[in-house]
Enzyme design. Sequence first.
Site, PDB file in Angstrom:
ATOM      1  N   ASP A 201     -14.093  -8.386  12.324  1.00  0.00           N
ATOM      2  CA  ASP A 201     -13.011  -8.249  11.350  1.00  0.00           C
ATOM      3  C   ASP A 201     -13.233  -9.236  10.215  1.00  0.00           C
ATOM      4  O   ASP A 201     -13.297 -10.448  10.436  1.00  0.00           O
ATOM      5  CB  ASP A 201     -11.677  -8.514  12.054  1.00  0.00           C
TER       6      ASP A 201
ATOM      7  N   SER B 286      -3.642  -6.984   8.165  1.00  0.00           N
ATOM      8  CA  SER B 286      -4.303  -7.339   6.920  1.00  0.00           C
ATOM      9  C   SER B 286      -3.295  -8.020   5.997  1.00  0.00           C
ATOM     10  O   SER B 286      -2.671  -8.998   6.382  1.00  0.00           O
ATOM     11  CB  SER B 286      -4.932  -6.096   6.288  1.00  0.00           C
ATOM     12  N   TYR B 287      -3.116  -7.522   4.778  1.00  0.00           N
ATOM     13  CA  TYR B 287      -2.099  -8.088   3.872  1.00  0.00           C
ATOM     14  C   TYR B 287      -0.741  -8.106   4.563  1.00  0.00           C
ATOM     15  O   TYR B 287       0.030  -9.058   4.432  1.00  0.00           O
ATOM     16  CB  TYR B 287      -2.034  -7.250   2.599  1.00  0.00           C
TER      17      TYR B 287
ATOM     18  N   TRP C 297     -10.314  -4.284  -4.784  1.00  0.00           N
ATOM     19  CA  TRP C 297      -8.988  -4.495  -4.216  1.00  0.00           C
ATOM     20  C   TRP C 297      -7.948  -4.726  -5.302  1.00  0.00           C
ATOM     21  O   TRP C 297      -6.852  -4.148  -5.273  1.00  0.00           O
ATOM     22  CB  TRP C 297      -8.994  -5.676  -3.242  1.00  0.00           C
TER      23      TRP C 297
ATOM     24  N   HIS D 176     -12.194  -4.523  10.875  1.00  0.00           N
ATOM     25  CA  HIS D 176     -10.872  -4.772  10.296  1.00  0.00           C
ATOM     26  C   HIS D 176      -9.879  -3.668  10.658  1.00  0.00           C
ATOM     27  O   HIS D 176      -8.782  -3.938  11.148  1.00  0.00           O
ATOM     28  CB  HIS D 176     -11.026  -4.881   8.773  1.00  0.00           C
TER      29      HIS D 176
ATOM     30  N   TYR E 174       0.798  -1.223   0.000  1.00  0.00           N
ATOM     31  CA  TYR E 174       0.000   0.000   0.000  1.00  0.00           C
ATOM     32  C   TYR E 174       0.834   1.279   0.000  1.00  0.00           C
ATOM     33  O   TYR E 174       0.374   2.311   0.445  1.00  0.00           O
ATOM     34  CB  TYR E 174      -0.961  -0.021   1.197  1.00  0.00           C
TER      35      TYR E 174
END
Length: 592
Positions: free
Chosen positions: A270, A142-143, A190, A302, A73
Amino acid sequence: MSNLRASVAAAAATAVTLASWAGRALCQSPSPPPGRFRFGVPILMRDGVRLVADVWMPDSGGRFPTILIRTPYIKAPQFKRDRLANYVKAGYAVVLQDTRGRGDSGGEFDFYFSEGKDGYDTIEWIARQPWSNGKVAMDGGSYLGTVQWLAARERPPDLACIAPTAPSGRIFDEIPYLGGAFRMEWALPWINQVSGRVSQADLAELVKWEQIMRHRPLLTMDEAFGRPMPLYRAFLAHPTLDEYWKRIQFSEADFRKIDIPVLHVTGWFDGDQLGALYYWDGIERYGPRRDNRFLVVGPWTHAMTYLGGERKVGEFEVGPESILDIQAIRIAFFDYCLKGATARFEAPRVRLYVTGANRWIAAERYPLPEVQPRSLYLRGAGAANSVEGDGRLSWEPPGEERPDTFTYDPKNPVPSKGITQDHRSIESRRDVLVYTGETLVDPVEIVGRVFVSLSAASDATDTDFTAKLLDVYPDGRAVILGPSAAGVRRARYRNGYQRTEPLVPNHPEEFSIELFDMAHRFLPGHRIRVEVSSSASPFVAPNPNTGLPVATDTTWRIARQTIYHDARRASRVLLPVLPVREAAPGGGSGHP
């Protein structure tokens, strides 16, 4: 269609994950202390690709333990956004790296498939630097949490611990499929965001989502959006759990070889709780040690998992005790792992927040051993359609009762709503079966994994069945529980994700629908409710009921669905009921 636009817009915002957490964290970020920076540092991977990182070190000189954060990101704004100055203040060097194919890094972005080896190579590069003391930890959500697990699986010698927050990890029960149904609302926004070197997220605000989500076949929805997306098409080209996916799906053997300390963090709301607890379950069952892993699950969405929570979560009001200084917990964990500051990490091994009761539980294990599975049975006289119907829930199993039927039209799917939202508007539909329990006199508390087991049939060769668990308030609000907009079971995958099997039309079968993990007290005066239907769009792509390959299908078929609830074919929701014990004075746990 305004609901659809709002829903997809919300999904696009969620897809940004860590990048979308900028607002509040940026405002709260302290002024950065003096430090030493190295911007645009190239790191050579084993295949010759150079990934690029920024490095921030304390200005005291010497060698430091290092926290590695790997992000798709864009690294540049993240030092300030995620309050990483606090790590530097605590004596850590921080390495923030653009993952392969993103930002300044070379190569091509390919989802999680290269992250394990890239993580290994980066960790070992850090350990060789003159400013490193050779001890490396990983952080991020997350990722950024999943890449930690993929790196740990490679067993880099100098990785001391990981702190994955809200990582995804269940390929066909999370992303890009859920219960075998394609996560349409997540996938396109996404994948668009990561389709260039820099973020493409703002483009999602320009497109007409109502029109795009109606586009068929699914395979060319990327063109309808405005750009070809090879990754999107690759996901659709692999609709079973084949070798393509098995590269990143953890196995028993993978968990057995991970022995470093792990701080697991997720939330009851989440969307990646599914993966976070998949990793927890795997390492608990197969990991070589138990004394060095910890779990925190709060009443969080999340984004809240990395920031520590808020007082209001959709329709839920939670107490101030629900908000944790989660970064301070991470720093204490890193101090334990990297500095030897304490002989042990001074925190409960398992910490769970129960909504409704509004209190934390401290425990040694999760799932909690004192949970007692109980069945609430779907009952009625064959007319459970909508909230005005006769569907009810009972602790008593059914006798001879007429089944419920409804018509599922994939061109008019049930709209999906956000997590923790009021579902009364959806419950007015005739294609939604609504089963409601009696008004509670005594509280019912659940902590653990929830399943709905349906005895059902369809006149189609493939279809979907969906389910939701809701808390009905005295004022009539019906608030959905859990981390997902719906639990889904695509019928062709009812016997596993390795292959597809068509239905025998009108033949009753058992369909298990996982609603994932919850910790909630249904209070006196409230009612427990279950919704059953066959769609939740655009959360998942509506099943066209044809049995044809979903990626290329352009046809639609109306399906007639039957839900049985009689003595031979009972349908039920299986609840993990915890005996209610009031919290100890001073806000302590009511459980051991």
